[in-house]
Design an enzyme around this catalytic site. Sequence first.
Site, mmCIF file in Angstrom:
data_model
loop_
_atom_site.group_PDB
_atom_site.id
_atom_site.type_symbol
_atom_site.label_atom_id
_atom_site.label_comp_id
_atom_site.label_asym_id
_atom_site.label_seq_id
_atom_site.Cartn_x
_atom_site.Cartn_y
_atom_site.Cartn_z
ATOM 1 N N TYR A 1 0.531 -1.497 -0.488
ATOM 2 C CA TYR A 1 0.156 -0.900 -0.040
ATOM 3 C C TYR A 1 1.104 1.574 0.039
ATOM 4 C CZ TYR A 1 1.125 0.032 4.765
ATOM 5 O OH TYR A 1 2.281 -0.557 5.686
ATOM 6 N N GLY A 2 1.983 1.140 0.100
ATOM 7 C CA GLY A 2 2.978 2.155 0.081
ATOM 8 C C GLY A 2 3.811 2.309 -1.166
ATOM 9 N N THR A 3 5.510 2.524 -0.721
ATOM 10 C CA THR A 3 6.938 2.721 -1.204
ATOM 11 C C THR A 3 6.919 1.412 -2.214
ATOM 12 O OG1 THR A 3 7.896 2.037 0.682
ATOM 13 C CG2 THR A 3 7.443 4.328 0.542
ATOM 14 N N LEU A 4 6.026 -0.060 -2.323
ATOM 15 C CA LEU A 4 6.385 -0.912 -2.880
ATOM 16 C C LEU A 4 5.164 -0.675 -4.069
ATOM 17 C CD1 LEU A 4 6.539 -3.950 0.085
ATOM 18 C CD2 LEU A 4 8.974 -2.249 -1.404
ATOM 19 N N GLU B 1 11.218 -4.616 5.859
ATOM 20 C CA GLU B 1 10.156 -3.910 6.439
ATOM 21 C C GLU B 1 10.931 -4.084 8.127
ATOM 22 O OE1 GLU B 1 8.625 -2.522 5.027
ATOM 23 O OE2 GLU B 1 7.752 -2.597 3.497
#
Length: 245
Positions: free
Chosen positions: A109-112, A184
């Site tokens: 949901y983010g920087t990936l 992570e």
Amino acid sequence: MQLCTQTSRLFTQGPQSPSTAANVASPPQHTVLCRLSDQTFLPSLLLAEATVLSPRPASLTSGALKKEGTLRGAVNVMPGPECKWSTTETGAPCGTDDSSGRLAPVFVYGTLKTGQPNHRVLLDGAHGRAAFRGRAHTLEPYPLVIAGEHNIPRLLNLPGRGHRVFGEVYEVDERMLRFLDEFESCPDMYQRTRLHVALEGVRGPLECFVYTTATYPPEWVHLPYLDDYDSQGKHGLRYNPRENR
């Protein structure tokens, strides 16, 4: 490749001890699935017709929450329950193919995500395999905030609060899953848990791994909630890449 489109009943989770972190928000207890041992197989995800064999007892692991302004505390770690992957009428294990073995869906949901600063790590075959399966959103609302010194997106483990969060689903092999746990900083910075998403073009919910934040400064709950993270968004909080820290 054939995706499962239904979920079975949840595995039973034994009682866990509450977090010992002082002055830290206390979300509902949850299952954390990190740090696969060399002896364990890739955990399956409660997909259609999954069969429980022998759930292992919970164990507690304490870790210092050292990064991004998190406070010191303990998190509960429970190994994933052992289970069989279901089979379809064709005999192919659900979520697998003949060439690569078992794959597990992961919701990012983010920087990936595609177009975001860390998406490249999912494309690097040296880390393992990651196959894009489509856009998705969480079935329940969650608080997605940008927090900490480096403006990192965090999905707080507070289901029912915030917005339905948009992201992407990738099916990954065990090697990639191990890499993502390290990337992570799981379980110290993030915890790998499970949630249900609606995957575009697929009927019914799909249960995925996701990296959430369970222990955090209480003020994070009051930050603005996002529904679709973009590092270049109107929020103006630019992500600070790892290489610049």
